[in-house]
Every structure is written in structure tokens, then in C-alpha cells.
Design a protein around this motif. Sequence first.
Motif, mmCIF file in Angstrom:
data_model
loop_
_atom_site.group_PDB
_atom_site.id
_atom_site.type_symbol
_atom_site.label_atom_id
_atom_site.label_comp_id
_atom_site.label_asym_id
_atom_site.label_seq_id
_atom_site.Cartn_x
_atom_site.Cartn_y
_atom_site.Cartn_z
ATOM 1 N N UNK A 17 47.350 -53.615 32.417
ATOM 2 C CA UNK A 17 47.179 -54.932 31.812
ATOM 3 C C UNK A 17 45.738 -55.307 31.520
ATOM 4 N N UNK A 18 44.945 -54.335 31.054
ATOM 5 C CA UNK A 18 43.509 -54.557 30.872
ATOM 6 C C UNK A 18 43.228 -55.489 29.691
ATOM 7 N N UNK A 19 42.519 -56.565 29.982
ATOM 8 C CA UNK A 19 42.087 -57.530 28.974
ATOM 9 C C UNK A 19 40.569 -57.594 29.009
ATOM 10 N N UNK A 20 39.948 -57.622 27.830
ATOM 11 C CA UNK A 20 38.510 -57.800 27.745
ATOM 12 C C UNK A 20 38.193 -58.718 26.576
ATOM 13 N N UNK A 21 37.478 -59.789 26.872
ATOM 14 C CA UNK A 21 37.051 -60.703 25.824
ATOM 15 C C UNK A 21 35.534 -60.785 25.796
ATOM 16 N N UNK A 23 33.278 -63.641 24.421
ATOM 17 C CA UNK A 23 33.346 -64.978 23.831
ATOM 18 C C UNK A 23 34.767 -65.292 23.410
ATOM 19 N N UNK A 24 34.948 -65.607 22.135
ATOM 20 C CA UNK A 24 36.273 -65.918 21.615
ATOM 21 C C UNK A 24 37.027 -64.666 21.155
ATOM 22 N N UNK A 25 36.342 -63.535 21.162
ATOM 23 C CA UNK A 25 36.924 -62.309 20.620
ATOM 24 C C UNK A 25 37.626 -61.518 21.720
ATOM 25 N N UNK A 26 38.945 -61.377 21.610
ATOM 26 C CA UNK A 26 39.716 -60.588 22.572
ATOM 27 C C UNK A 26 39.773 -59.151 22.077
ATOM 28 N N UNK A 27 38.975 -58.298 22.700
ATOM 29 C CA UNK A 27 38.820 -56.914 22.235
ATOM 30 C C UNK A 27 39.933 -56.022 22.765
ATOM 31 N N UNK A 28 40.363 -56.253 24.004
ATOM 32 C CA UNK A 28 41.484 -55.520 24.601
ATOM 33 C C UNK A 28 42.550 -56.532 25.015
ATOM 34 N N UNK A 29 43.786 -56.279 24.617
ATOM 35 C CA UNK A 29 44.838 -57.290 24.739
ATOM 36 C C UNK A 29 45.964 -56.859 25.674
ATOM 37 N N UNK A 30 45.581 -56.445 26.872
ATOM 38 C CA UNK A 30 46.603 -56.071 27.847
ATOM 39 C C UNK A 30 46.982 -54.608 27.765
ATOM 40 N N UNK A 31 45.993 -53.729 27.910
ATOM 41 C CA UNK A 31 46.191 -52.279 27.768
ATOM 42 C C UNK A 31 46.793 -51.696 29.050
ATOM 43 N N UNK A 32 47.844 -50.910 28.894
ATOM 44 C CA UNK A 32 48.418 -50.112 29.978
ATOM 45 C C UNK A 32 48.246 -48.642 29.611
ATOM 46 N N UNK A 61 31.490 -49.909 33.139
ATOM 47 C CA UNK A 61 30.330 -50.259 32.331
ATOM 48 C C UNK A 61 30.593 -51.557 31.579
ATOM 49 N N UNK A 62 31.852 -51.893 31.403
ATOM 50 C CA UNK A 62 32.277 -53.218 30.933
ATOM 51 C C UNK A 62 33.131 -53.840 32.031
ATOM 52 N N UNK A 63 32.860 -55.086 32.378
ATOM 53 C CA UNK A 63 33.654 -55.782 33.390
ATOM 54 C C UNK A 63 34.908 -56.353 32.744
ATOM 55 N N UNK A 64 36.096 -55.960 33.204
ATOM 56 C CA UNK A 64 37.332 -56.479 32.618
ATOM 57 C C UNK A 64 37.441 -58.001 32.782
ATOM 58 N N UNK A 65 38.046 -58.627 31.782
ATOM 59 C CA UNK A 65 38.359 -60.052 31.879
ATOM 60 C C UNK A 65 39.635 -60.252 32.683
ATOM 61 N N UNK A 66 40.536 -59.293 32.582
ATOM 62 C CA UNK A 66 41.781 -59.346 33.330
ATOM 63 C C UNK A 66 42.366 -57.957 33.482
ATOM 64 N N UNK A 67 43.298 -57.814 34.425
ATOM 65 C CA UNK A 67 43.947 -56.536 34.660
ATOM 66 C C UNK A 67 43.262 -55.746 35.767
ATOM 67 N N UNK A 68 43.776 -54.549 35.998
ATOM 68 C CA UNK A 68 43.274 -53.678 37.066
ATOM 69 C C UNK A 68 43.035 -52.278 36.521
#
Length: 251
Positions: A17-21, A23-32, A61-68
Motif C-alpha cells: 500500500x505504498x503512497x508517496x506525495x 505537495x499536492x502531487x500523488x506520485x505513488x497511489x497505493x503500490x503493492x 531514499x524517499x520517505x513514504x507518505x503511507x504504506x509499509x
Amino acid sequence: MSTKAIDIHAPAIDVQGLVKTFGENEVLKGIDLTVQAGEVVCIIGPSGSGKSTLLRSVNLLEDPTGGRILIEGIDITDEDTDIDRVRTRIGMVFQNFNLFPHMSVLGNLTIAQRQVKRRSKAEAERIAKEMLERVGLSEKVDAYPSHLSGGQQQRVAIARALCMNPDMMLFDEPTSALDPELVGEVLQVMRQLADEGMTMLVVTHEMGFAREVGSRLIFMADGNIVEQGDPREVLANPREQRTKDFLSRVL
């Protein structure tokens, strides 16, 4: 810091469930995404699809916004995890080599061994020379990066990562900065690693490499995994229209 032991039975990489934003740009939208030990997983897709962000997230190297993200059973998104310790198991190769220009090839290959692995100078140099031989650059041990071709610099970067005895390798478009005639020598080293059973996650535009070497191909677009499967099947008979549109432009 947590010193949880590696679970040899766990997947090499387990993204949940990896999410990365930004600012307003959601680059990763819940990757499994799960990568088993020994797999060579190639990721393709248009620019801006989130490929490199996904790869860079795998070693934080990028801190996830959400997920594990779990590496060999260790949750690296847990703030108590010793991420530097986990990173010693993950080799990373970038587009632009990232070699220290003021150091010789030998210096580039020994500095992390000395500082992170705490190896002696003699042991670090022995391992460095072994890895240079492995990528076909034994004669460049005393050269400086500015005296090497782009292909040679990238092979040095691969050797540097291998010096740390990683369990897996991440490649972020490793040939995209190279002149076309130099691409083959880097891909040959990567093929050799795959043949030896190295777990690899590769962001690439090299469709031939993906077809011949990859055990799985992932197509990403707009921050999602759109399609994945056997590389030959995906490239020859894509199911999703978004995949078809992309491949029609690059094949």
C-alpha cells in the motif's frame, strides 16, 4: 534502534500500500509489490509514472507518505528500524554513477567497506579487486572516474555496490545516461548477476533486457501498477490499453 534478524523465508522486498506525495502531487497511489529472492523484476513506463520513486522508496531514499516496506521481513518504515544496517543488504545503482571524482576507482570501492563494514584496508582492497575483475575492469584499479567512459563508470558503480555483499540490487535506469554503444557492456554485467541468482529490481527502458533476463515485467503509469506478468507475454500481448499505447511508441 531495532536489530530484528533477517527472515530468510520472507520475500526479499514486500511493498504494501505504498503512497508517496510531493505537495499536492500523488506520485505513488497505493503500490503493492512483492519480489521473491532470485527474481529479476523489471519496471517500465512513461516518464513521471513513479518508477524511480518506487525504487528509491525501497531503501528509504524517499520517505513514504503511507504504506509499509519490508526488506527480508524487516519493516524499514518502522522508525525503530536501523535503516543503515538494512541498507547494507541493498545495492543501489543510479543513472549518473555517483562516483567520487577525487578518488581513484580503488578508493571509490573501498571507502564504504572501510567506514560501514569496518573492513581492514587489506581486506577492502582485496574485495574491491575481486569485484573489479567480476565486471571486467581489473586494469582500471588506479584510474580516476574522469578517465573512464560512461559504461566503465557504471560498471565501477556496480562493482562498488557488490563490494558490500548485498542480498539484492536496485537499478534506476542504469543505462539511460550512456551513449548507445556503451549500453551493452553494462547490460552484460547485469545479465551475469541475474544468471548468478541475484535478486534485482530494475527500472529500465531496455526492452530487450527485460524480455531476455527479466522473470517479471511491471508496467507503471500515473502512480499505479497497470499490468504485470511474464515479460515476453506482456511485451507481445499486453492486456491493458494503457500498456498497449505505451509499447506502441517504444517498440
